[in-house]
Scaffold this motif. Structure first.
Motif, PDB file in Angstrom:
ATOM      1  N   ALA A   1       0.820  -1.217   0.000  1.00 13.41           N
ATOM      2  CA  ALA A   1       0.000   0.000   0.000  1.00 13.41           C
ATOM      3  C   ALA A   1       0.847   1.258   0.000  1.00 13.41           C
ATOM      4  O   ALA A   1       0.443   2.291  -0.532  1.00 13.41           O
ATOM      5  CB  ALA A   1      -0.948  -0.015   1.194  1.00 13.41           C
ATOM      6  N   SER A   2       2.034   1.185   0.597  1.00 17.85           N
ATOM      7  CA  SER A   2       2.902   2.360   0.689  1.00 17.85           C
ATOM      8  C   SER A   2       3.799   2.534  -0.542  1.00 17.85           C
ATOM      9  O   SER A   2       4.575   3.482  -0.599  1.00 17.85           O
ATOM     10  CB  SER A   2       3.774   2.274   1.940  1.00 17.85           C
ATOM     11  N   GLY A   3       3.713   1.612  -1.520  1.00 20.85           N
ATOM     12  CA  GLY A   3       4.453   1.808  -2.764  1.00 20.85           C
ATOM     13  C   GLY A   3       5.438   0.722  -3.124  1.00 20.85           C
ATOM     14  O   GLY A   3       6.119   0.827  -4.153  1.00 20.85           O
ATOM     15  N   SER A   4       5.550  -0.328  -2.324  1.00 20.98           N
ATOM     16  CA  SER A   4       6.464  -1.427  -2.646  1.00 20.98           C
ATOM     17  C   SER A   4       5.817  -2.374  -3.653  1.00 20.98           C
ATOM     18  O   SER A   4       4.591  -2.457  -3.764  1.00 20.98           O
ATOM     19  CB  SER A   4       6.855  -2.202  -1.382  1.00 20.98           C
ATOM     20  N   ASN A   5       6.663  -3.104  -4.377  1.00 21.50           N
ATOM     21  CA  ASN A   5       6.191  -4.085  -5.343  1.00 21.50           C
ATOM     22  C   ASN A   5       6.692  -5.452  -4.917  1.00 21.50           C
ATOM     23  O   ASN A   5       7.897  -5.662  -4.752  1.00 21.50           O
ATOM     24  CB  ASN A   5       6.700  -3.750  -6.751  1.00 21.50           C
ATOM     25  N   ILE A   6       5.764  -6.389  -4.727  1.00 22.89           N
ATOM     26  CA  ILE A   6       6.101  -7.707  -4.190  1.00 22.89           C
ATOM     27  C   ILE A   6       5.890  -8.750  -5.272  1.00 22.89           C
ATOM     28  O   ILE A   6       4.770  -8.915  -5.778  1.00 22.89           O
ATOM     29  CB  ILE A   6       5.236  -8.030  -2.961  1.00 22.89           C
TER      30      ILE A   6
ATOM     31  N   LYS B   1      -0.396   2.080  -3.526  1.00 20.59           N
ATOM     32  CA  LYS B   1       0.596   2.731  -4.379  1.00 20.59           C
ATOM     33  C   LYS B   1       1.543   1.727  -5.014  1.00 20.59           C
ATOM     34  O   LYS B   1       2.382   2.123  -5.831  1.00 20.59           O
ATOM     35  CB  LYS B   1       1.401   3.734  -3.543  1.00 20.59           C
ATOM     36  N   GLY B   2       1.443   0.459  -4.638  1.00 16.59           N
ATOM     37  CA  GLY B   2       2.336  -0.571  -5.183  1.00 16.59           C
ATOM     38  C   GLY B   2       1.559  -1.651  -5.909  1.00 16.59           C
ATOM     39  O   GLY B   2       0.420  -1.437  -6.347  1.00 16.59           O
ATOM     40  N   SER B   3       2.184  -2.815  -6.027  1.00 18.45           N
ATOM     41  CA  SER B   3       1.549  -3.917  -6.748  1.00 18.45           C
ATOM     42  C   SER B   3       2.048  -5.252  -6.205  1.00 18.45           C
ATOM     43  O   SER B   3       3.142  -5.347  -5.635  1.00 18.45           O
ATOM     44  CB  SER B   3       1.860  -3.849  -8.252  1.00 18.45           C
ATOM     45  N   PHE B   4       1.213  -6.284  -6.409  1.00 16.84           N
ATOM     46  CA  PHE B   4       1.622  -7.667  -6.195  1.00 16.84           C
ATOM     47  C   PHE B   4       1.826  -8.313  -7.567  1.00 16.84           C
ATOM     48  O   PHE B   4       0.974  -8.200  -8.454  1.00 16.84           O
ATOM     49  CB  PHE B   4       0.552  -8.445  -5.426  1.00 16.84           C
ATOM     50  N   PHE B   5       2.977  -8.952  -7.749  1.00 16.64           N
ATOM     51  CA  PHE B   5       3.251  -9.740  -8.945  1.00 16.64           C
ATOM     52  C   PHE B   5       3.248 -11.206  -8.520  1.00 16.64           C
ATOM     53  O   PHE B   5       4.013 -11.600  -7.629  1.00 16.64           O
ATOM     54  CB  PHE B   5       4.599  -9.369  -9.562  1.00 16.64           C
TER      55      PHE B   5
ATOM     56  N   GLN C   1       9.345  -6.606 -15.484  1.00 16.29           N
ATOM     57  CA  GLN C   1       8.074  -5.956 -15.163  1.00 16.29           C
ATOM     58  C   GLN C   1       8.151  -5.143 -13.868  1.00 16.29           C
ATOM     59  O   GLN C   1       7.309  -4.286 -13.624  1.00 16.29           O
ATOM     60  CB  GLN C   1       6.964  -7.016 -15.036  1.00 16.29           C
ATOM     61  N   LEU C   2       9.157  -5.410 -13.041  1.00 18.13           N
ATOM     62  CA  LEU C   2       9.299  -4.662 -11.793  1.00 18.13           C
ATOM     63  C   LEU C   2       9.797  -3.252 -12.086  1.00 18.13           C
ATOM     64  O   LEU C   2      10.687  -3.064 -12.917  1.00 18.13           O
ATOM     65  CB  LEU C   2      10.270  -5.374 -10.848  1.00 18.13           C
ATOM     66  N   PRO C   3       9.264  -2.257 -11.409  1.00 18.37           N
ATOM     67  CA  PRO C   3       9.689  -0.869 -11.654  1.00 18.37           C
ATOM     68  C   PRO C   3      11.172  -0.676 -11.356  1.00 18.37           C
ATOM     69  O   PRO C   3      11.686  -1.157 -10.347  1.00 18.37           O
ATOM     70  CB  PRO C   3       8.823  -0.053 -10.692  1.00 18.37           C
TER      71      PRO C   3
ATOM     72  N   ILE D   1      -2.873 -18.896 -17.629  1.00 19.78           N
ATOM     73  CA  ILE D   1      -2.248 -17.711 -17.034  1.00 19.78           C
ATOM     74  C   ILE D   1      -1.377 -18.129 -15.846  1.00 19.78           C
ATOM     75  O   ILE D   1      -1.825 -18.840 -14.943  1.00 19.78           O
ATOM     76  CB  ILE D   1      -3.317 -16.706 -16.565  1.00 19.78           C
ATOM     77  N   ASN D   2      -0.117 -17.701 -15.874  1.00 22.26           N
ATOM     78  CA  ASN D   2       0.776 -18.041 -14.757  1.00 22.26           C
ATOM     79  C   ASN D   2       1.515 -16.825 -14.182  1.00 22.26           C
ATOM     80  O   ASN D   2       2.292 -16.972 -13.237  1.00 22.26           O
ATOM     81  CB  ASN D   2       1.796 -19.095 -15.198  1.00 22.26           C
ATOM     82  N   TYR D   3       1.252 -15.643 -14.714  1.00 22.09           N
ATOM     83  CA  TYR D   3       1.965 -14.455 -14.244  1.00 22.09           C
ATOM     84  C   TYR D   3       1.037 -13.257 -14.366  1.00 22.09           C
ATOM     85  O   TYR D   3       0.532 -12.956 -15.463  1.00 22.09           O
ATOM     86  CB  TYR D   3       3.231 -14.245 -15.067  1.00 22.09           C
ATOM     87  N   ILE D   4       0.796 -12.579 -13.242  1.00 25.00           N
ATOM     88  CA  ILE D   4      -0.125 -11.437 -13.242  1.00 25.00           C
ATOM     89  C   ILE D   4       0.443 -10.321 -12.363  1.00 25.00           C
ATOM     90  O   ILE D   4       1.347 -10.528 -11.567  1.00 25.00           O
ATOM     91  CB  ILE D   4      -1.528 -11.821 -12.707  1.00 25.00           C
ATOM     92  N   GLN D   5      -0.141  -9.150 -12.542  1.00 27.85           N
ATOM     93  CA  GLN D   5       0.129  -8.003 -11.685  1.00 27.85           C
ATOM     94  C   GLN D   5      -1.192  -7.520 -11.111  1.00 27.85           C
ATOM     95  O   GLN D   5      -2.151  -7.310 -11.845  1.00 27.85           O
ATOM     96  CB  GLN D   5       0.799  -6.865 -12.465  1.00 27.85           C
TER      97      GLN D   5
END
Length: 395
Positions: free
Chosen positions: A102-107, A190-194, A221-223, A181-185
């Motif tokens: 939520a704070s902007g990290s991408n996991i 402010k972030g995302s789950f991959f 795909q990661l920022p 499908i095996n890969y999603i975002q």
């Protein structure tokens, strides 16, 4: 040289030869997936972990060997890589993970299985097929629903899991394997789950012996503007997790409720007892009214002497003193006086009038009988009991 010595030497040589042959013999390959960045086995991730600086040249790399809860004070935005077989954090770790996203990290989570609590929150479903074998070939692609990149063929890759998305899902499709499908975002705050359901793609064997460009496209795909990258070593299959007692208590619902009940109770106890306690006040017996005792003694003395008329006069004198000192009324034996005294004392006017009338009758008699004295005294006692300002107040 005796026979015993020859036997010892021969046995020693034989053991030496066996040990040498054991050291030079080829070892069986360990195909157990460990996903550990420390393992050089085919299904470890040693190669990928040591290639992170090349894949993310502008990022600060951190290896994390502790849980999310233990690192809850780390508030830096980061790209977090979690590669394991089954990712099932407890509720405390999952809460921290959601806060980071939520704070902007991408996991990025690569795992064949993911906890239901996480998949339900992301509105996705993980499907599994246990019929695939290790020697099967899997076709992988990256892209989106409208345009896909070239095929990547991977052998020794189990296509055992894939993702199903409901119509209401906000997930963005980034890849597929064998048309699943095996890969999603999934954007979150402010972030995302991959989410990637084939963690074996990230292992040593597939990085070295299959097409590593697929892995570069997945990680691409990661920022890149986020300057911190965290590699997880805690949620691996064979990692020995050491949990603090507090975390164990907070992770179990019943123990968590008991813990907070204890903390709140302790806080209330401290707040209510923060001031010095006052000593118990001892119960003291009431002081004896010596004046009343004296009057009673004198009264009994007169009564026993049969001087009833004189006792009537003293009772009336005490009554008059009470009226004068408490109600400031001068007694003149008039109806106006009776009415005024009744109003001030709250006693019935008939009682007041009877006291004065009865006294005048007894005062004019030469002899007062005992029954008349008792009757007159009762009238005075009635006045005292009904009066709001009786002089018979106990100290």
């Amino acid at each position: 040289m005796n026979n015993k010595l020859k036997y010892i030497i021969g046995t020693s040589i034989l053991f030496g030869i066996l040990i040498y042959l054991q050291t030079i013999a080829p070892r069986n390959t360990n195909w157990i997936p460990t996903y550990s960045g420390n393992d050089k086995v085919p299904f470890g991730t040693y190669v990928l972990r040591n290639s992170l600086e090349d894949l993310f040249p502008k990022s600060i790399i951190k290896i994390s060997g502790s849980s999310f809860f233990e690192n809850k004070n780390d508030t830096n935005r980061c790209n977090l890589l979690i590669i394991t077989n089954h990712f099932k954090p407890d509720s405390l770790d999952l809460d921290i993970l959601f806060r980071k996203a939520a704070s902007g990290s991408n996991i990025l989570i690569a795992g064949e299985g993911i906890s239901t609590a996480l998949t339900d929150s992301l509105k996705i479903t993980i499907k599994r097929n246990y019929a695939n074998v290790l020697d099967s070939t899997t076709v992988l692609q990256t892209g989106n629903q409208t345009e896909w990149n070239k095929d990547y063929h991977f052998n020794k890759l189990i296509q055992s899991s894939w993702i199903e998305l409901p119509e209401s899902s906000e997930a963005i499709t980034l890849g597929k394997g064998n048309e699943h499908i095996n890969y999603i975002q999934v954007p979150y705050g402010k972030g995302s789950f991959f989410v990637h359901t084939q963690p074996l793609v990230f292992t040593n064997y597939h990085v070295l012996y299959n097409n590593h460009h697929y892995l570069e496209e997945v990680l691409g795909q990661l920022p890149r503007h986020i300057t911190h990258l965290v590699w997880d070593e805690y949620y691996k299959p064979f990692h020995k997790k050491s949990q603090s007692p507090l975390k164990i208590i907070l992770s179990i619902k019943a123990l968590r409720a008991a813990y907070w009940t204890f903390v709140i109770g302790l806080a209330l106890y401290i707040l209510t007892n923060i001031r010095r306690r006052q000593r118990a006040i001892p119960i003291l017996p009431p002081k004896t009214n010596l004046s009343r005792d004296f009057v009673q003694t004198i009264g009994l003395l007169y009564f026993n002497q049969k001087n009833h008329k004189d006792l009537v006069k003293k009772i009336f004198a005490a009554f008059s003193e009470n009226v004068n000192s408490n109600y400031f009324i001068r007694i003149d034996f008039s109806p106006t006086c009776y009415k005024k005294l009744a109003l001030k004392s709250g006693v019935n006017e008939k009682i007041v009038s009877r006291i004065f009338t009865r006294y005048k009758i007894l005062a004019d008699k030469e002899q007062v009988y005992e029954s008349e004295l008792i009757q007159f005294n009762k009238l005075v006692e009635i006045f005292y009991s009904q009066s709001s300002k009786s002089i018979q107040t106990e100290i």
